[in-house]
Structures are given as structure tokens and as C-alpha cells.
Design a protein around this motif. Structure first.
Motif, mmCIF file in Angstrom:
data_model
loop_
_atom_site.group_PDB
_atom_site.id
_atom_site.type_symbol
_atom_site.label_atom_id
_atom_site.label_comp_id
_atom_site.label_asym_id
_atom_site.label_seq_id
_atom_site.Cartn_x
_atom_site.Cartn_y
_atom_site.Cartn_z
ATOM 1 N N ALA A 141 0.812 -1.223 0.000
ATOM 2 C CA ALA A 141 0.000 0.000 0.000
ATOM 3 C C ALA A 141 0.842 1.270 0.000
ATOM 4 O O ALA A 141 0.386 2.307 -0.497
ATOM 5 N N LYS A 142 2.068 1.207 0.519
ATOM 6 C CA LYS A 142 2.921 2.398 0.542
ATOM 7 C C LYS A 142 3.265 2.881 -0.857
ATOM 8 O O LYS A 142 3.573 4.051 -1.052
ATOM 9 N N GLY A 143 3.197 1.992 -1.843
ATOM 10 C CA GLY A 143 3.537 2.347 -3.218
ATOM 11 C C GLY A 143 2.402 2.988 -3.983
ATOM 12 O O GLY A 143 2.563 3.300 -5.158
ATOM 13 N N GLY A 144 1.260 3.153 -3.368
ATOM 14 C CA GLY A 144 0.121 3.781 -4.028
ATOM 15 C C GLY A 144 -0.932 2.770 -4.444
ATOM 16 O O GLY A 144 -0.788 1.569 -4.224
ATOM 17 N N PRO A 145 -2.023 3.257 -5.069
ATOM 18 C CA PRO A 145 -3.141 2.367 -5.408
ATOM 19 C C PRO A 145 -2.788 1.313 -6.457
ATOM 20 O O PRO A 145 -3.252 0.187 -6.370
ATOM 21 N N LYS A 146 -1.961 1.683 -7.438
ATOM 22 C CA LYS A 146 -1.581 0.701 -8.453
ATOM 23 C C LYS A 146 -0.765 -0.432 -7.835
ATOM 24 O O LYS A 146 -0.974 -1.602 -8.144
ATOM 25 N N ALA A 147 0.150 -0.062 -6.975
ATOM 26 C CA ALA A 147 0.980 -1.072 -6.310
ATOM 27 C C ALA A 147 0.124 -1.949 -5.399
ATOM 28 O O ALA A 147 0.338 -3.162 -5.323
ATOM 29 N N ALA A 148 -0.852 -1.343 -4.719
ATOM 30 C CA ALA A 148 -1.727 -2.122 -3.842
ATOM 31 C C ALA A 148 -2.556 -3.116 -4.647
ATOM 32 O O ALA A 148 -2.727 -4.267 -4.238
ATOM 33 N N CYS A 149 -3.054 -2.674 -5.807
ATOM 34 C CA CYS A 149 -3.831 -3.593 -6.665
ATOM 35 C C CYS A 149 -2.962 -4.722 -7.202
ATOM 36 O O CYS A 149 -3.375 -5.882 -7.232
ATOM 37 N N ALA A 150 -1.749 -4.370 -7.615
ATOM 38 C CA ALA A 150 -0.834 -5.399 -8.122
ATOM 39 C C ALA A 150 -0.443 -6.360 -7.003
ATOM 40 O O ALA A 150 -0.372 -7.577 -7.214
ATOM 41 N N GLY A 151 -0.195 -5.833 -5.817
ATOM 42 C CA GLY A 151 0.130 -6.687 -4.675
ATOM 43 C C GLY A 151 -1.020 -7.591 -4.308
ATOM 44 O O GLY A 151 -0.825 -8.765 -3.983
ATOM 45 N N CYS A 152 -2.228 -7.045 -4.362
ATOM 46 C CA CYS A 152 -3.434 -7.828 -4.071
ATOM 47 C C CYS A 152 -3.552 -8.996 -5.041
ATOM 48 O O CYS A 152 -3.702 -10.146 -4.632
ATOM 49 N N ALA A 153 -3.455 -8.697 -6.328
ATOM 50 C CA ALA A 153 -3.606 -9.749 -7.341
ATOM 51 C C ALA A 153 -2.462 -10.756 -7.268
ATOM 52 O O ALA A 153 -2.690 -11.974 -7.330
ATOM 53 N N GLY A 154 -1.261 -10.275 -7.096
ATOM 54 C CA GLY A 154 -0.109 -11.166 -7.061
ATOM 55 C C GLY A 154 -0.109 -12.093 -5.866
ATOM 56 O O GLY A 154 0.126 -13.296 -5.979
ATOM 57 N N PHE A 155 -0.383 -11.542 -4.689
ATOM 58 C CA PHE A 155 -0.367 -12.367 -3.479
ATOM 59 C C PHE A 155 -1.553 -13.324 -3.461
ATOM 60 O O PHE A 155 -1.434 -14.448 -2.971
ATOM 61 N N ALA A 156 -2.698 -12.886 -3.989
ATOM 62 C CA ALA A 156 -3.856 -13.791 -4.069
ATOM 63 C C ALA A 156 -3.541 -14.961 -4.993
ATOM 64 O O ALA A 156 -3.835 -16.123 -4.660
ATOM 65 N N ALA A 157 -2.933 -14.681 -6.147
ATOM 66 C CA ALA A 157 -2.573 -15.750 -7.084
ATOM 67 C C ALA A 157 -1.545 -16.690 -6.457
ATOM 68 O O ALA A 157 -1.658 -17.921 -6.566
ATOM 69 N N PHE A 158 -0.556 -16.111 -5.794
ATOM 70 C CA PHE A 158 0.459 -16.935 -5.122
ATOM 71 C C PHE A 158 -0.168 -17.809 -4.039
ATOM 72 O O PHE A 158 0.170 -18.989 -3.900
ATOM 73 N N SER A 159 -1.111 -17.254 -3.289
ATOM 74 C CA SER A 159 -1.786 -18.013 -2.237
ATOM 75 C C SER A 159 -2.580 -19.177 -2.808
ATOM 76 O O SER A 159 -2.596 -20.276 -2.247
ATOM 77 N N VAL A 160 -3.238 -18.948 -3.948
ATOM 78 C CA VAL A 160 -4.006 -20.026 -4.585
ATOM 79 C C VAL A 160 -3.069 -21.126 -5.066
ATOM 80 O O VAL A 160 -3.359 -22.318 -4.892
ATOM 81 N N VAL A 161 -1.942 -20.745 -5.650
ATOM 82 C CA VAL A 161 -0.987 -21.754 -6.122
ATOM 83 C C VAL A 161 -0.475 -22.591 -4.955
ATOM 84 O O VAL A 161 -0.413 -23.825 -5.038
ATOM 85 N N ILE A 162 -0.152 -21.943 -3.859
ATOM 86 C CA ILE A 162 0.322 -22.676 -2.681
ATOM 87 C C ILE A 162 -0.785 -23.577 -2.134
ATOM 88 O O ILE A 162 -0.539 -24.729 -1.764
ATOM 89 N N GLU A 163 -2.009 -23.079 -2.074
ATOM 90 C CA GLU A 163 -3.137 -23.904 -1.597
ATOM 91 C C GLU A 163 -3.332 -25.129 -2.463
ATOM 92 O O GLU A 163 -3.549 -26.226 -1.987
ATOM 93 N N LYS A 164 -3.277 -24.931 -3.770
ATOM 94 C CA LYS A 164 -3.450 -26.067 -4.696
ATOM 95 C C LYS A 164 -2.307 -27.048 -4.550
ATOM 96 O O LYS A 164 -2.499 -28.254 -4.613
ATOM 97 N N PHE A 165 -1.093 -26.520 -4.335
ATOM 98 C CA PHE A 165 0.057 -27.391 -4.178
ATOM 99 C C PHE A 165 -0.055 -28.207 -2.895
ATOM 100 O O PHE A 165 0.235 -29.395 -2.890
ATOM 101 N N LEU A 166 -0.500 -27.587 -1.814
ATOM 102 C CA LEU A 166 -0.655 -28.291 -0.548
ATOM 103 C C LEU A 166 -1.968 -29.051 -0.441
ATOM 104 O O LEU A 166 -2.123 -29.913 0.419
ATOM 105 N N GLU A 167 -2.946 -28.684 -1.266
ATOM 106 C CA GLU A 167 -4.270 -29.307 -1.312
ATOM 107 C C GLU A 167 -4.911 -29.411 0.058
ATOM 108 O O GLU A 167 -5.319 -30.452 0.517
ATOM 109 N N ARG A 168 -4.999 -28.250 0.753
ATOM 110 C CA ARG A 168 -5.648 -28.224 2.068
ATOM 111 C C ARG A 168 -7.148 -28.334 1.951
ATOM 112 O O ARG A 168 -7.795 -28.934 2.774
ATOM 113 N N HIS A 169 -7.714 -27.701 0.923
ATOM 114 C CA HIS A 169 -9.170 -27.711 0.757
ATOM 115 C C HIS A 169 -9.524 -28.772 -0.254
ATOM 116 O O HIS A 169 -9.196 -28.678 -1.420
ATOM 117 N N GLN A 170 -10.204 -29.771 0.176
ATOM 118 C CA GLN A 170 -10.560 -30.897 -0.712
ATOM 119 C C GLN A 170 -11.829 -30.613 -1.457
ATOM 120 O O GLN A 170 -12.818 -30.286 -1.001
#
Length: 170
Positions: A141-170
Motif C-alpha cells: 500500500a505504501k507504493g500507491g493504489p496501483k501497487a496495492a492492486c498489483a500486490g493484491c492480485a499477485g499475493f492472491a494468485a500466489f496463495s491459490v498456487v500454494i493452496e493447490k500445491f498443498l491441497e488443504r481444501h478438498q
């Protein structure tokens, strides 16, 4: 001899029936201590603080490792003792910086995921996406709204990849 072979066939048939009908163990109810432990762990504040502390610990080790890889610019002009002191200072700075970043990341992600999970009353990948978005947005968020949106999308995508890799939610 004939009796021995008959006993062998009888034992084989007993073993196969035992394999077909395994012993069923009775259901064990959780003890009072186990229920209390689950109640404590299901508290979002406890879960978030523990995740923050564990993230900080991971950050310390990451900083030590990455700080050890930094080479001094004037390596030829420095004595062995000066190089050692420089390396130790670099490792300390990197460790502290990484520990703070990973602690904040773990705290925010865990808090967001827990709150969303309690609000939705579901345990699925949507909670991970929302928590990842909140974490990425908050960290960048310190980088401004564009950075916050990019961080949001990037971290959400990374979190989904990790979840799928670990397969916590069946």
C-alpha cells in the motif's frame, strides 16, 4: 501330510476373512483438554499472533541465509576481521528486516483468512484468495493504489498456487 495341508488351507481362509472384516475401533470423544486447545486455536487473535511469530522466525533464518550471500564491495582491501564484521552486520540487518516483513505478512494473512472463514462459515479456497488479496494490498500500500492492486492480485494468485500445491481444501 493331508492334515497339514488342510490346516494350511483353513488358516489361509481365516486370514482372508480377517482381512475382509477389519476390526472397527470405537469412536473416541475428545477430552476436555483437547476441546480447550481447539477453542484456543480457533481464536483469530491467537492464530494471528502465532502466525506472526512463526513468520518472524522464518524471516530471521531467511535473512541470515541471504545476508551471508552478500559480498563486500571492497573485498580485496579488507582484512579477514573486517570482512567478518561486515558480514555479521549484513546478516543482522537482513535478518531483522526479513523478520519484520515475514511477521507482518503472516499476521495479516492469518488474521484475514480467519476472519473471512468465520464470517462465511466455510473453509474453502475463497478464504485464501481474500486473505491473499488483503495481505498483498496491505504490504504494498505504501507504493500507491496501483501497487496495492498489483500486490493484491499477485499475493492472491500466489496463495491459490500454494493452496493447490498443498491441497488443504478438498
Amino acid at each position: 501330510m493331508a492334515d497339514d495341508s488342510a490346516k494350511g488351507i483353513e488358516n489361509a481362509s481365516l486370514n482372508s476373512t480377517q482381512l475382509e472384516n477389519p476390526q472397527i475401533e470405537p469412536i473416541r470423544l475428545p477430552s476436555v483438554e483437547e476441546i480447550r486447545g481447539q477453542d484456543i486455536w480457533n481464536n483469530c487473535a491467537v492464530r494471528s499472533v502465532v502466525s506472526g511469530v512463526m513468520g518472524g522466525g522464518l524471516g530471521i533464518f531467511m535473512g541470515l541465509f541471504l545476508g551471508a550471500l552478500d559480498n563486500p564491495l571492497m573485498q580485496e582491501e579488507m582484512t579477514g576481521r573486517q570482512q567478518f564484521i561486515y558480514q555479521a552486520k549484513q546478516m543482522g540487518r537482513r535478518s531483522w528486516s526479513s523478520a519484520k516483513a515475514f511477521a507482518v505478512m503472516g499476521f495479516i494473512f492469518s488474521a484475514a483468512e480467519c476472519v473471512v472463514e468465520k464470517a462465511r462459515a466455510k473453509h474453502d479456497i475463497t478464504n485464501t484468495v481474500v486473505a491473499g488479496c488483503a495481505t498483498g494490498g496491505a504490504i504494498s500500500a505504501k507504493g500507491g493504489p496501483k501497487a496495492a492492486c498489483a500486490g493484491c492480485a499477485g499475493f492472491a494468485a500466489f496463495s491459490v498456487v500454494i493452496e493447490k500445491f498443498l491441497e488443504r481444501h478438498q
